[in-house]
Motif scaffolding. Structure first.
Motif, mmCIF file in Angstrom:
data_model
loop_
_atom_site.group_PDB
_atom_site.id
_atom_site.type_symbol
_atom_site.label_atom_id
_atom_site.label_comp_id
_atom_site.label_asym_id
_atom_site.label_seq_id
_atom_site.Cartn_x
_atom_site.Cartn_y
_atom_site.Cartn_z
ATOM 1 N N MET A 88 1.021 -1.298 -0.063
ATOM 2 C CA MET A 88 -0.030 -0.147 -0.168
ATOM 3 C C MET A 88 0.766 1.365 0.168
ATOM 4 N N VAL A 89 2.067 1.063 0.715
ATOM 5 C CA VAL A 89 2.837 2.250 0.572
ATOM 6 C C VAL A 89 3.307 2.715 -0.952
ATOM 7 N N ALA A 90 3.636 1.598 -1.372
ATOM 8 C CA ALA A 90 3.943 1.726 -2.949
ATOM 9 C C ALA A 90 3.081 2.223 -3.674
ATOM 10 N N GLU A 91 1.795 1.823 -3.528
ATOM 11 C CA GLU A 91 0.739 2.102 -4.414
ATOM 12 C C GLU A 91 0.487 3.691 -4.204
ATOM 13 N N ALA A 92 0.210 4.043 -2.851
ATOM 14 C CA ALA A 92 -0.024 5.566 -2.432
ATOM 15 C C ALA A 92 1.113 6.370 -3.000
ATOM 16 N N MET A 93 2.541 6.009 -2.820
ATOM 17 C CA MET A 93 3.260 6.797 -3.328
ATOM 18 C C MET A 93 3.400 7.051 -5.081
ATOM 19 N N TYR A 95 0.584 6.814 -6.956
ATOM 20 C CA TYR A 95 -0.673 7.476 -7.249
ATOM 21 C C TYR A 95 -0.600 8.964 -7.000
ATOM 22 N N ASN A 96 0.380 9.153 -5.614
ATOM 23 C CA ASN A 96 0.169 10.580 -5.314
ATOM 24 C C ASN A 96 1.689 11.228 -5.427
ATOM 25 N N HIS A 97 2.544 10.770 -6.508
ATOM 26 C CA HIS A 97 3.749 11.101 -6.857
ATOM 27 C C HIS A 97 3.853 12.473 -6.663
#
Length: 222
Positions: A88-93, A95-97
């Motif tokens: 989830m950390v990877a997904e969030a980073m 998506y919100n780069h």
């Protein structure tokens, strides 16, 4: 009205993945969590006394697709998210780069029941659908209290106990609470001006059955 289409049919496995999305189903679980929880998240954000420049801590951000809703509300919010799932950390980073590059958002992987260590305290803390998984909620709320600045504000959002205990995926590993129990835990941690706000939404299962979901936003001030 939203449709709920879980990514796995085994309810026991689903319950485990909801606690910590991982493996080949992690992305699908993250999308499922966002779809089923987004209204609760937006409602919680609407309950926050947001002001420009505040430091905001979120516990359990999932795939982080709700972050634009928060960061576009008022200017110069500084967001820090805590999450136990590396996926989830990877997904969030990803998506919100843009927010990450601008220094507006930081996503941290933490161990269970830990919070990010920062030099500055937070003015706000919120968490949606995470309290069920915390072994020692009283101690955890005391940790949140210490992480907040004076006059800081906390919001905990969770499914009504009577509703949650009927969920097929929550037969093990989930601990549900009444709003009175959460209010008592927050009070014992030191919070005051505690409020219990009820909300309701209607969800649709993959079989077309409508489910009414009652939930609570319990808030307190340091």
């Amino acid at each position: 009205m939203k449709a709920m289409n879980p990514p796995v049919d085994d309810m026991r496995v689903l319950g485990q993945l909801l606690r910590c999305p991982e493996g080949e189903k992690a992305q699908a679980v993250g999308d499922y969590l966002f779809s089923s929880n987004s209204q609760m998240i937006y409602t919680t954000i609407d309950c926050l006394p947001l002001k420009a420049g505040m430091r905001v801590l979120e516990i359990g951000f999932g795939n982080g697709k709700h972050l634009p809703y928060l960061l576009e509300k008022v200017p110069q919010l500084q967001y820090v998210g805590a999450e136990i799932s590396a996926a989830m950390v990877a997904e969030a980073m990803a998506y919100n780069h843009q927010w990450v590059q601008e220094g507006r958002a930081t996503f941290c992987q933490v161990t269970a029941e830990a919070l990010p260590i920062t030099e500055q305290p937070f003015q706000l803390c919120f968490s949606v659908n995470t309290i069920y998984f915390i072994d020692d909620l009283a101690r955890y709320c005391a940790t949140i209290y210490q992480a907040l600045a004076q006059k800081g504000f906390v919001a905990l959002t969770f499914i009504d106990k009577a509703v949650g205990e009927k969920a097929p995926f929550a037969k093990e590993g989930f601990q549900f609470y009444t709003p009175e129990q959460i209010a008592d835990i927050l009070a014992k941690a030191g919070f005051t001006a505690i409020s219990q706000k009820p909300f309701r939404e209607v969800l649709t299962t993959k079989n077309g059955k409508e489910i009414t979901r009652d939930y609570w936003v319990v808030t307190g001030e340091k």
